[in-house]
Structures are given as C-alpha cells and as structure tokens.
Enzyme design. Structure first.
Site, PDB file in Angstrom:
ATOM      1  N   GLU A  83      10.275  -1.746  -1.259  1.00  0.00           N
ATOM      2  CA  GLU A  83       8.866  -1.539  -1.666  1.00  0.00           C
ATOM      3  C   GLU A  83       8.229  -0.617  -0.620  1.00  0.00           C
ATOM      4  O   GLU A  83       7.654  -1.060   0.354  1.00  0.00           O
ATOM      5  CB  GLU A  83       8.122  -2.880  -1.784  1.00  0.00           C
ATOM      6  CG  GLU A  83       8.284  -3.807  -0.599  1.00  0.00           C
ATOM      7  CD  GLU A  83       7.498  -5.099  -0.717  1.00  0.00           C
ATOM      8  OE1 GLU A  83       7.371  -5.620  -1.832  1.00  0.00           O
ATOM      9  OE2 GLU A  83       7.031  -5.581   0.340  1.00  0.00           O
ATOM     10  N   CYS A 114     -21.748  10.902  13.400  1.00  0.00           N
ATOM     11  CA  CYS A 114     -22.399  10.847  14.708  1.00  0.00           C
ATOM     12  C   CYS A 114     -21.708   9.820  15.609  1.00  0.00           C
ATOM     13  O   CYS A 114     -22.334   8.919  16.138  1.00  0.00           O
ATOM     14  CB  CYS A 114     -23.869  10.521  14.548  1.00  0.00           C
ATOM     15  SG  CYS A 114     -24.143   9.103  13.496  1.00  0.00           S
TER      16      CYS A 114
HETATM   17  C1  LIG Z   1       4.515  -6.422   2.673  1.00  0.00           C
HETATM   18  C2  LIG Z   1       4.517  -4.944   2.727  1.00  0.00           C
HETATM   19  N1  LIG Z   1       5.381  -4.274   1.966  1.00  0.00           N
HETATM   20  C3  LIG Z   1       5.431  -2.922   1.948  1.00  0.00           C
HETATM   21  C4  LIG Z   1       4.576  -2.182   2.736  1.00  0.00           C
HETATM   22  C5  LIG Z   1       4.659  -0.693   2.689  1.00  0.00           C
HETATM   23  O1  LIG Z   1       4.973  -0.200   3.922  1.00  0.00           O
HETATM   24  P1  LIG Z   1       5.137   1.366   4.190  1.00  0.00           P
HETATM   25  O2  LIG Z   1       3.956   2.032   3.612  1.00  0.00           O
HETATM   26  O3  LIG Z   1       5.228   1.469   5.665  1.00  0.00           O
HETATM   27  O4  LIG Z   1       6.399   1.777   3.490  1.00  0.00           O
HETATM   28  C6  LIG Z   1       3.663  -2.851   3.579  1.00  0.00           C
HETATM   29  C7  LIG Z   1       2.755  -2.101   4.434  1.00  0.00           C
HETATM   30  O5  LIG Z   1       1.945  -2.586   5.156  1.00  0.00           O
HETATM   31  C8  LIG Z   1       3.627  -4.267   3.561  1.00  0.00           C
HETATM   32  O6  LIG Z   1       2.769  -4.945   4.332  1.00  0.00           O
END
Ligand SMILES: Cc1ncc(COP(=O)(O)O)c(C=O)c1O
Length: 390
Positions: free
Chosen positions: A268, A341
């Site tokens: 993911e 600012c």
């Molecule tokens: C649980 C989880 N999955 C996936 C991601 C995606 O991470 P990245 O954008 O570093 O690939 C994050 C990012 O914070 C996350 O917290």
C-alpha cells in the site's frame, strides 16, 4: 512525458494575476504506476494509499491500474467508495470511530486494519449487530532487530500504531470468539521515506519470518501479508530515489528463498506512486536583499505546498524565464519564500541561481504527494492555487 517548461509558458499566457498553480502529469502517473506494478512478483498486490494524494483525477488515473485503494479515515473511505465503488478498499488508521467502522462494513471493504484490542472488540460487536462478516488484518508493531530506521518510523519502538506482539494471543482469542471477524492477514508499515533497497529487503524478510513464525505458533493460515508502503523520494538528490526496480528483483529472490509463494504480498504505497507526477509553480513577485542575503518572494507558499516545511528540506526547483530583467540576481544564493507572514514560509534555502528576475516562474517538481493535501490551506485566506490535470 509532458514538456513542463513549454506547458507552463503556455498556461501563464491565460493568467491575469501572477501565476501560481499545481500541475499534474497524468500520463506520467499512469506510465509510472504501470511500470511499478509490472515489475512486481506474481503473488504481489498493489494498493494505492490515497493519503498521499486523493484528488479525483489522480484516483481516476490509477483506478484501472492498481488492485485497490487504502483509506486512512472515514472521510477518505467515503470519498473512495463514492468514486470507485467497484474497487477493493482497505480501511486503516488509528482511532477509528464506531460510525466509520460501520461505514466500512456497509461498504464491504476488502480489509479493516485493526490497531488495538479495543478496536477489535468494537468491530466484533458491530459486525455481530449488523450480521456482517468483518475481514480483519492485525496491524503489528514488532522490534526491528537492528534494521536501520528511516527518518519517519511508525514502529520498532513505542508508537500509537498497531499491536505489541505480546498482545497477539489475546487479539487472536477475540477473533476466534467472534462469529463475524475473519483474520485475513497481518499488516506492517514500520517506516516511510525508505531510500535503501537492501535495508527495505531486510525489513520485508523480517516481516516474512515473523509471519511464518506466527502461522506456526498459532496454527494460522491467513492468505495475505500486507507489507505497507514507505518507498522514499530523494528530495535532496532527485536522481537517487528508492530503486523500486532493483527492490522488485530482490523481492522475487526473497519470496523464493523464504517459501512465501503461496502467500499474497500486498503493498500500500503512497509517496512513491504520485510524487513525481506533480509540480508546484510560483511566479516571482519580489526580490530583495536583507542583511546581506537575497530573498525571492513568490506567489503562494507553504500554505499550498507544505512539503519542504514538513520535511525540513530545501526543495529542488528550476527557474523558467518569463520576467523582465531589470530587477534580477545573477549567480547568487537566494532563499525562496511565499506570501505568509511567518519566517517558516520557506520553500528553498540559500540556493544558487544563475539568473532570477521579477516575473520568472519557479517550478518545484516532486510535488504530487503529501503536498497540497497536507498544507494549512486556509491560513491568511490567500487564494488557492490553480490546478491543472494534464
Ligand atoms: C499505514 C500506512 N500505510 C501506507 C502508508 C503510505 O506510505 P508511503 O506514502 O510512505 O508509501 C502510510 C503512510 O503514512 C501509512 O501510515
């Protein structure tokens, strides 16, 4: 791939006010995502973490390419389900509201990443009340065994994220007692901003070994292991981002070596998918010298593009000529700021420019992830940037 300079020069001719905009190269996004996914091993799945950039057009470009989307809030979940009801969705993140868990069950999400025992109990009750099965992944925070951490670690140390492995027997007992919770897998996302392929492969190997050990110890056979995202973009040295292609080759070897071919390995990823397709462009409004240092004040600022302030870096940029040359600097170091600012409104600090004039355009690449959507957009009530999906 778009010719960004030519595109900007064309777009500014339609702008009555000094120019300030986000540009997204959707063709580049599609081809990059496609290439990323084709490099993966056969048993891998690829979800896009919408938190990196949830713009409608970005999701529409990715939807035919990715296996699904990850939502980290009820808001993202609603948005993703509304736009892409056909796509498998993951719902993760800490502190989920009961109403959000209910929504996830109603949407028929593919996975709910559970962060704690309380959340697991709440989900068990809700799914029983609704008479709906709940596909569960337990998010785990495990020790890192001397694996080097990046600058943004969500685990391997005390954090609000995921279960302590000591809680696993209790969590599994909650799942077993429920007629509705179904354990589909384990979820790990221990760090973001990873630039080192070898370190990341070590981390994945740790996930594999931990997963196999738990399957043996607790006689489990969940079909999926979610290994998170976290592949980094090198803002300081844009030629050296995380080497996804070498990583995928190493991953194939690792999957064979660790006999993980029968488990689906789910990613993911956010930043690495969309960062390179976005550009933030500002027109130079003022150039001044203050106590011996040069400053360029440009239209917009960190209320549109918080990435450099959030990461504490000087963001790379290029200069696109367009201004008059009467007020200009040549071969000087200059700090690029916005219209806020606050002295924190800095996008690039003391960077050398060959030539910069009033009316020139500053183009910041790598602005497609965690940029506009993480910015404090209402501060000072400045206008929003224009947005072009190209
Ligand atoms: C649980 C989880 N999955 C996936 C991601 C995606 O991470 P990245 O954008 O570093 O690939 C994050 C990012 O914070 C996350 O917290």
């Amino acid at each position: 791939m778009l010719n960004i300079e030519a595109t900007i020069k064309q777009l500014v001719t339609h702008s009555e006010e000094p120019f300030c905009a986000y540009l997204y190269d959707l063709g580049e996004l599609r081809s990059h995502a496609q290439k990323m996914i084709s490099a993966l091993p056969k048993n891998a799945e690829f979800f896009y973490a919408a938190k990196a950039n949830p713009e409608r057009e970005i999701l529409a470009a990715l939807s035919p390419i990715v296996d699904g989307f990850e939502a980290a809030s009820g808001g993202e979940l609603k948005w993703l389900h509304q736009l892409h009801p056909e796509k498998p969705l993951i719902f993760g993140g800490p502190g989920k509201l009961p109403s959000e868990l209910k929504l996830a069950l109603e949407c028929g999400v593919d996975a709910i990443h559970v962060e704690s025992q309380n959340e697991l109990k709440r989900l068990a009750e809700l799914s029983a009340q609704m008479g709906r099965p709940a596909p569960v992944f337990l998010r785990m925070n495990i020790p890192l065994d001397n694996i080097e951490v990046t600058k943004l670690a969500m685990g391997g140390k005390p954090t609000p994220f995921g279960f302590d492995p000591q809680e696993l027997p209790d969590a599994l007992a909650i799942v077993q007692r429920s007629n509705y919770l179904e354990l589909k897998g384990f979820h790990f996302h221990l760090m973001s901003h990873q630039l080192c392929v070898d370190t990341h492969l070590k981390l994945i190997q740790l996930y594999f070994n931990t997963f196999k050990q738990w399957c043996t110890d607790y006689q489990l056979s969940p079909p999926i292991l979610n290994v998170g995202g976290g592949m980094g973009i090198n803002y300081q040295d844009p030629g050296n981002h995380f080497d996804w292609w070498r990583f995928c080759e190493g991953l194939k070897v690792l999957i064979d070596a660790e006999s993980m071919n029968d488990t689906r390995i789910r990613f993911e990823c956010g930043r690495f998918v969309t960062a390179t397709c976005g550009y933030y462009v500002m027109e130079v409004l003022d150039i001044k010298r203050n106590h011996g240092e040069f400053f360029a004040i440009a239209r917009g600022g960190t209320h549109h593009f918080r990435t450099p302030a959030a990461q504490g870096h000087s963001h790379p940029f290029s200069v696109i000529k367009g201004g008059n040359s009467e007020v200009s600097v040549e071969n000087e170091k200059i700090t690029i700021v916005g219209q806020l600012c606050t002295p924190k409104d800095v996008l690039a600090k003391s960077e050398m420019v060959k030539s910069l004039s009033l009316g020139d355009y500053l183009c910041f690449p790598l602005a497609g992830a965690y940029a506009w959507n993480i910015s404090h957009q209402n501060f000072l009530m400045h206008e929003k940037p224009r947005v072009y999906f190209l």
